[in-house]
Write a protein that holds these residues in place. Structure first.
Motif, short mmCIF file in Angstrom:
data_model
loop_
_atom_site.label_atom_id
_atom_site.label_comp_id
_atom_site.label_asym_id
_atom_site.label_seq_id
_atom_site.Cartn_x
_atom_site.Cartn_y
_atom_site.Cartn_z
N ARG A 218 -3.31 0.19 -2.94
CA ARG A 218 -2.11 -0.46 -3.47
C ARG A 218 -1.48 0.44 -4.52
O ARG A 218 -2.19 1.06 -5.33
CB ARG A 218 -2.49 -1.74 -4.19
CG ARG A 218 -2.69 -2.89 -3.32
CD ARG A 218 -3.48 -3.92 -4.09
NE ARG A 218 -3.32 -5.18 -3.44
CZ ARG A 218 -2.25 -5.93 -3.58
NH1 ARG A 218 -1.29 -5.59 -4.41
NH2 ARG A 218 -2.14 -7.03 -2.92
N ASN B 180 3.74 4.16 11.45
CA ASN B 180 2.54 4.45 10.68
C ASN B 180 2.18 5.93 10.73
O ASN B 180 1.80 6.52 9.71
CB ASN B 180 1.36 3.61 11.20
CG ASN B 180 1.53 2.14 10.87
OD1 ASN B 180 2.30 1.78 9.99
ND2 ASN B 180 0.83 1.29 11.60
N ASP B 181 2.28 6.53 11.93
CA ASP B 181 1.90 7.93 12.06
C ASP B 181 2.85 8.83 11.26
O ASP B 181 2.41 9.75 10.57
CB ASP B 181 1.89 8.35 13.54
CG ASP B 181 0.71 7.72 14.27
OD1 ASP B 181 -0.18 7.19 13.59
OD2 ASP B 181 0.69 7.76 15.52
N ALA C 184 -3.93 6.57 1.07
CA ALA C 184 -2.92 5.89 1.88
C ALA C 184 -3.09 4.37 1.93
O ALA C 184 -2.12 3.63 2.01
CB ALA C 184 -2.92 6.46 3.30
N GLY C 185 -4.33 3.89 1.88
CA GLY C 185 -4.56 2.45 1.99
C GLY C 185 -4.60 1.75 0.64
O GLY C 185 -4.81 0.55 0.56
N ALA D 90 -3.15 11.68 1.16
CA ALA D 90 -3.77 11.15 2.38
C ALA D 90 -4.93 10.21 2.10
O ALA D 90 -5.05 9.15 2.72
CB ALA D 90 -4.23 12.29 3.28
N GLU D 91 -5.75 10.58 1.14
CA GLU D 91 -6.94 9.77 0.90
C GLU D 91 -6.63 8.48 0.16
O GLU D 91 -7.49 7.62 0.02
CB GLU D 91 -7.98 10.59 0.13
CG GLU D 91 -8.59 11.65 1.02
CD GLU D 91 -9.55 12.55 0.29
OE1 GLU D 91 -9.85 12.25 -0.88
OE2 GLU D 91 -9.98 13.55 0.88
N THR E 56 0.85 -1.19 0.00
CA THR E 56 0.00 0.00 0.00
C THR E 56 0.89 1.24 0.00
O THR E 56 2.10 1.16 0.23
CB THR E 56 -0.90 0.05 1.25
OG1 THR E 56 -0.06 0.21 2.39
CG2 THR E 56 -1.74 -1.20 1.39
N GLU F 239 6.80 8.72 -4.97
CA GLU F 239 8.27 8.63 -5.09
C GLU F 239 8.92 9.68 -4.19
O GLU F 239 9.88 9.39 -3.49
CB GLU F 239 8.69 8.91 -6.54
CG GLU F 239 8.69 7.69 -7.45
CD GLU F 239 10.01 6.93 -7.43
OE1 GLU F 239 11.00 7.43 -6.87
OE2 GLU F 239 10.04 5.82 -7.97
N ALA G 247 6.27 3.68 5.06
CA ALA G 247 6.69 3.10 6.34
C ALA G 247 7.95 2.24 6.15
O ALA G 247 8.83 2.23 7.01
CB ALA G 247 5.56 2.26 6.95
N VAL H 174 8.47 8.83 -0.46
CA VAL H 174 9.37 7.74 -0.08
C VAL H 174 10.80 8.26 0.08
O VAL H 174 11.49 7.94 1.05
CB VAL H 174 9.31 6.59 -1.12
CG1 VAL H 174 10.45 5.61 -0.93
CG2 VAL H 174 7.97 5.86 -1.02
N PHE I 142 2.15 8.43 7.63
CA PHE I 142 0.91 9.09 7.23
C PHE I 142 1.11 10.60 7.11
O PHE I 142 0.58 11.24 6.19
CB PHE I 142 -0.21 8.77 8.22
CG PHE I 142 -1.55 9.20 7.73
CD1 PHE I 142 -2.19 8.50 6.72
CD2 PHE I 142 -2.16 10.33 8.25
CE1 PHE I 142 -3.42 8.90 6.24
CE2 PHE I 142 -3.40 10.75 7.77
CZ PHE I 142 -4.03 10.03 6.76
N LEU J 240 0.85 3.59 2.19
CA LEU J 240 1.38 3.77 3.55
C LEU J 240 2.55 2.82 3.82
O LEU J 240 3.56 3.22 4.41
CB LEU J 240 0.26 3.52 4.58
CG LEU J 240 0.65 3.93 6.00
CD1 LEU J 240 0.52 5.43 6.18
CD2 LEU J 240 -0.18 3.21 7.04
N GLU J 241 2.42 1.59 3.38
CA GLU J 241 3.49 0.61 3.60
C GLU J 241 4.78 1.02 2.89
O GLU J 241 5.87 0.79 3.40
CB GLU J 241 3.06 -0.77 3.10
CG GLU J 241 2.54 -1.68 4.17
CD GLU J 241 2.52 -3.11 3.69
OE1 GLU J 241 3.18 -3.95 4.31
OE2 GLU J 241 1.84 -3.39 2.67
#
Lengths: 360, 257
Positions: free
Chosen positions: B143, B124-125, B140-141, B137-138, B94, B156, B100, B159, B128, B96-97
């Motif tokens: 893939r 995670n925080d 984030a979950g 933000a919308e 995802t 990119e 993270a 990250v 995010f 977020l992942e």
């Protein structure tokens, strides 16, 4: 958009088994373990034939599951993984030959020796990829095999019959086949939980990340080879445990445990069951070893008698019986088409049939 | 002390010299842009700075330390962050992942085997917060495989920022983005510059001239000019090189005037 949808904790859930698991990822292993836990009750006492086959299925599932950590999650196609089954078995065999049968001693020995051998195999292979990686692991696996055949003192080619099953804290607990069966099942369950936890950890995320993009992970500052090597050692040590169990089940140790086609069997199990899911190994082992037993039985006991040869021999009946006998003896003739079907129609392995998991 | 010093870098492939005595410095607080027509050797230069390709001669230093012989991951650990010209993300993860995973590289050991990483609140925080900063933000979950091209470029950047870099190398961060996506990215890059010095490789002239403090022009593997955007615009050698190739610079100049 409502703020409730933006909780970071829920969005970090990994898509594959090991983190925020899907229904299939929970149901599938539970179903498998419930099925095998109940099997001895279904069979009634005294049926050691089926119980021995079931034990072999569980042992192969354990070996394949350990391979899944490096193949399914780490994208390392090892063609020498069966070497660890063999080494684990030989530790038990050789120790037994010298009068050491206590599992409390031979288990740590096996973990250390298999871990060390994995370190060696991994050290020369993890830097490579693709066909190079396959060839190196294959070659080292074959070295282990020929090493075992040359152990004249421990049976050489013929293998080695154990004096008896391992002692558990000086008791003959494993002497009973049903008890051994449950010990094997429990070991598999413990290793399943252990590997699931590892896959969902920081380490597991890095391993999965390397599988997604090695280049990206390097650029993030991860020493990719070191993570791969660690996974390789964990997988080797766990596979060694499968070797301990196999030696105890058969009370026999042989170089045949580590031939390269045994390594290929482990890969086939994962392809049938599903890669990168851990519980795929469970179903894959059941299907592969199940077919190995079922196909010969089906063709020699069920299909062959359907058409009897005419008096005096010859005709369709004789031909039919001949065909059935050939297939019963060469069951892989049927396995081939089944593998092709799985590859074509259940590309994520059989476990995808239980329900869609997040994997695209 | 300069954040990044590239000194006398040379790389030959057979008879072809793709990097010919290139020297570039990036000072703290600045965006230094490298532009050049296709085939100028920008990609090979990036590879040598990041450690994918070893130079024949010359050196690369980060804050005074010579990293010429360091591996890719060691340079990254020392603070060289980068984005890729062709998006290079963890497709099955995802949004977020992805961030993270980048944060995890700098925050604590990744040789931890038992605690489920998805429940690490701190990671995670922080992830995010960065995702929100680039405006995803919308998503984030979601893939990564399901994101649009423009969203890929933003991710990119998130990250790269998550690796907490001391120098950021952006390899054509605007490549392939539509006109409506370029503006927000330029704003983002301008903001990023406040926290980290940037070496920006691109051929989007508009972006380069509006963002960069200094511009280096690369032609046929050689630096033909370095200076402020104003100097570069009027540099005869640069004009000739670009007019000869594409006339792109003159076009941009006319449009921007």
């Amino acid at each position: 958009m409502a703020d409730t949808t933006l909780d970071p904790a829920t969005m970090a859930a990994p898509q594959r088994a090991g983190g925020g698991p899907s229904m299939a990822a929970i149901v599938s292993p539970l179903l498998f373990f419930a099925l095998f836990a109940g099997l001895p009750f279904l069979l009634g006492s005294g049926d050691t034939f089926v119980l021995t086959i079931a034990s072999r299925i569980l042992i192969m599932a354990l070996a394949a599951m350990s391979l899944d950590l490096i193949l399914g999650y780490g994208a390392m196609v090892s063609f020498g993984h069966a070497a660890f089954i063999g080494i684990g078995a030989y530790v038990i065999g050789i120790a037994s030959e010298h009068g050491m049968e206590e599992i409390a001693i031979t288990l740590p020995m096996t973990l250390a020796i298999c871990g060390a051998f994995a370190l060696l195999m991994g050290a020369v292979s993890v830097r490579t990829s693709g066909i190079q990686f396959i060839m190196i692991t294959l070659a080292i696996g074959q070295m282990a095999y020929f090493g075992a055949t040359s152990l004249a003192r421990y049976g050489g080619d013929d293998g080695l019959t154990l004096w008896g099953r391992s002692l558990v804290f000086d008791t003959r607990l494993l002497g009973d086949t049903t008890t051994l069966y449950y010990v094997i099942l429990a070991t598999l369950a413990v290793c399943y939980v252990l590997l699931s936890v590892i896959v969902a950890s920081r380490f597991g995320r890095v391993l999965r990340g390397i599988n997604e993009s090695e280049k990206r992970m390097e650029a993030l500052g991860y020493p990719v080879d070191r993570f791969r090597l660690t996974a390789f050692v964990i997988a080797g040590a766990i596979c060694g445990v499968a070797g301990i169990l196999l030696a105890n089940l058969t009370e026999f140790v042989s170089p045949a445990y580590m031939t390269w086609d045994r390594s290929a069997d482990l890969i086939i199990i994962l392809v049938i069951g599903g890669l990168g899911r851990l519980h795929g190994a469970l179903w894959g082992a059941l299907v592969l070893l199940g077919l190995e037993e079922a196909i010969p039985w089906l063709f020699s006991d069920i299909l062959a008698p359907l058409v009897s040869p005419v008096e005096g021999g010859g005709g369709f009946g004789a031909w039919w019986q001949h065909v059935c006998a050939v297939i019963a003896e060469n069951w892989r003739v049927i396995l081939g088409p089944i593998l092709v079907l799985v590859a074509l129609y259940a590309r994520g392995g059989l476990v995808t049939l239980l329900g869609r998991e997040g994997r695209a | 002390m300069s954040a990044l010093v590239v000194d006398g870098l040379k790389k030959r492939y057979g008879g072809l010299t793709v990097t010919d005595d290139v020297s570039i410095t990036v000072e703290e607080g600045e965006i230094h842009a490298v532009i050049g027509p296709n085939g100028a050797g920008k990609t090979t230069l990036v590879k040598q700075i990041c450690g994918d390709v070893a130079p024949d001669e010359g050196s690369v230093s980060l804050y005074g330390r010579d990293v010429t012989h360091y591996s890719v991951h060691r340079r990254a650990q020392m603070g060289l962050g980068r984005t890729f010209q062709i998006t290079c993300l963890l497709e099955g993860f995802t949004v977020l992942e992805n961030v993270a995973t980048a944060l995890q590289a700098k925050r604590g050991s990744s040789f931890r085997f038992f605690r489920p990483v998805a429940t690490e609140r701190a990671l995670n925080d922080a992830a995010f917060a960065l995702i929100a900063r680039v405006g995803l933000a919308e998503r984030a979950g979601e893939r990564v495989a399901n994101l649009s091209h423009g969203e890929h470029r933003k991710l990119e950047l998130a990250v790269a920022l998550a690796t907490e870099p001391k120098v950021l190398l952006l390899d054509e961060p605007l490549a392939g983005t539509g006109p409506e996506e370029v503006e927000p990215l330029i704003v983002l890059l301008g903001e990023a510059r406040k926290s980290v010095p940037i070496l920006l490789i691109d051929h989007d002239m508009h972006a380069v001239f509006s963002l960069a403090h200094r511009v280096t022009v690369l032609v046929n593997g050689r630096v033909i000019a370095t200076g402020s955007p104003a100097e570069i615009r009027t540099n005869p050698a640069v004009l000739e090189a670009y007019l000869g190739e594409e006339g792109e610079l003159a076009h941009t100049e006319a449009a921007g005037a």
